[in-house]
Design a protein around this motif. Sequence first.
Motif, PDB file in Angstrom:
ATOM      1  N   LYS A   1       0.828  -1.217   0.000  1.00  0.00           N
ATOM      2  CA  LYS A   1       0.000   0.000   0.000  1.00  0.00           C
ATOM      3  C   LYS A   1       0.862   1.266   0.000  1.00  0.00           C
ATOM      4  N   ASP A   2       1.967   1.199  -0.710  1.00  0.00           N
ATOM      5  CA  ASP A   2       2.873   2.341  -0.856  1.00  0.00           C
ATOM      6  C   ASP A   2       2.540   3.031  -2.180  1.00  0.00           C
ATOM      7  N   GLN A   3       1.628   4.007  -2.134  1.00  0.00           N
ATOM      8  CA  GLN A   3       1.145   4.636  -3.356  1.00  0.00           C
ATOM      9  C   GLN A   3       2.256   5.371  -4.094  1.00  0.00           C
ATOM     10  N   ALA A   4       3.201   5.919  -3.350  1.00  0.00           N
ATOM     11  CA  ALA A   4       4.311   6.621  -3.994  1.00  0.00           C
ATOM     12  C   ALA A   4       5.127   5.652  -4.853  1.00  0.00           C
ATOM     13  N   LYS A   5       5.322   4.441  -4.354  1.00  0.00           N
ATOM     14  CA  LYS A   5       6.069   3.422  -5.093  1.00  0.00           C
ATOM     15  C   LYS A   5       5.293   2.995  -6.335  1.00  0.00           C
ATOM     16  N   VAL A   6       3.983   2.861  -6.176  1.00  0.00           N
ATOM     17  CA  VAL A   6       3.121   2.509  -7.307  1.00  0.00           C
ATOM     18  C   VAL A   6       3.190   3.582  -8.385  1.00  0.00           C
ATOM     19  N   ASP A   7       3.031   4.828  -7.964  1.00  0.00           N
ATOM     20  CA  ASP A   7       3.036   5.943  -8.915  1.00  0.00           C
ATOM     21  C   ASP A   7       4.369   6.043  -9.658  1.00  0.00           C
ATOM     22  N   LYS A   8       5.462   5.823  -8.933  1.00  0.00           N
ATOM     23  CA  LYS A   8       6.781   5.898  -9.572  1.00  0.00           C
ATOM     24  C   LYS A   8       6.953   4.778 -10.588  1.00  0.00           C
ATOM     25  N   ALA A   9       6.479   3.580 -10.237  1.00  0.00           N
ATOM     26  CA  ALA A   9       6.586   2.452 -11.158  1.00  0.00           C
ATOM     27  C   ALA A   9       5.804   2.718 -12.437  1.00  0.00           C
ATOM     28  N   VAL A  10       4.611   3.273 -12.300  1.00  0.00           N
ATOM     29  CA  VAL A  10       3.797   3.598 -13.470  1.00  0.00           C
ATOM     30  C   VAL A  10       4.491   4.659 -14.319  1.00  0.00           C
ATOM     31  N   SER A  11       5.062   5.658 -13.639  1.00  0.00           N
ATOM     32  CA  SER A  11       5.788   6.711 -14.346  1.00  0.00           C
ATOM     33  C   SER A  11       7.012   6.140 -15.064  1.00  0.00           C
ATOM     34  N   ASP A  12       7.719   5.239 -14.403  1.00  0.00           N
ATOM     35  CA  ASP A  12       8.905   4.628 -14.999  1.00  0.00           C
ATOM     36  C   ASP A  12       8.529   3.802 -16.228  1.00  0.00           C
ATOM     37  N   LEU A  13       7.409   3.095 -16.155  1.00  0.00           N
ATOM     38  CA  LEU A  13       6.954   2.307 -17.296  1.00  0.00           C
ATOM     39  C   LEU A  13       6.583   3.212 -18.471  1.00  0.00           C
ATOM     40  N   GLY A  14       5.986   4.358 -18.167  1.00  0.00           N
ATOM     41  CA  GLY A  14       5.647   5.306 -19.219  1.00  0.00           C
ATOM     42  C   GLY A  14       6.891   5.867 -19.886  1.00  0.00           C
ATOM     43  N   ALA A  15       7.885   6.207 -19.078  1.00  0.00           N
ATOM     44  CA  ALA A  15       9.135   6.731 -19.625  1.00  0.00           C
ATOM     45  C   ALA A  15       9.856   5.663 -20.442  1.00  0.00           C
ATOM     46  N   TYR A  16       9.762   4.417 -19.975  1.00  0.00           N
ATOM     47  CA  TYR A  16      10.402   3.323 -20.701  1.00  0.00           C
ATOM     48  C   TYR A  16       9.773   3.149 -22.087  1.00  0.00           C
TER      49      TYR A  16
END
Length: 220
Positions: A131-146
Amino acid sequence: MRKTTAFAALGLAAALTLTGCTAATGTDAGTDSPAATDTVNSDGAGLRAAIQAALYDHVYLAGAAIHQALQDGGDLTAPKTAAAVQALDDNSVAVSKLIGSVYPDAEQPFLDSWRSHIPFFVDYTLGRVTKDQAKVDKAVSDLGAYAVSFGELIHSVVPELPAAAVQGELEMHATTLIAAIDADIAGDPSYYGLLQEAASHMQMTATALAGGIATDKGIE
């Protein structure tokens, strides 16, 4: 989700049109009719089938690795999880070798790039579970950048494939696999159908990739 996949198929069709991939080339001797290309036994068909199989396996192996990691409480060193992760990496190497069979200089850059996106799915999963939303958001952002960087990489190797089209395919890969991951975390039986949908989408991605390569290299 079904509508999203349908839009992806339309985008793929446009990408294939841009690559100029058709099922017939040239003309029959003495006629004005196009000469049919053997789309079953041709080199192009073989390349497409190999890439499709490898990318299809990628989704299922990724799903298996993440599922096992969940069973092992997020311990990536647990024997079963480690074995699943190794199988996934072996698949990454196999995909890169397919690219390298046509573009030798691109094999290692492709492998380095492809490997780099897998931890983002792991981070997403861990963020959701803890339930670490910051980690979730960063992962989604990283996937978008990838998706952006991967599109640019593929376009630099296969000019016939527009970077934006490849980016869109990778964004759909992330969207469909994340939907399956969410269902797996929730214990939702729809997980299996969603994983199959994600794998099916990668077959379309493989068709576009193989089509662009075939056009670039004149492979029929």
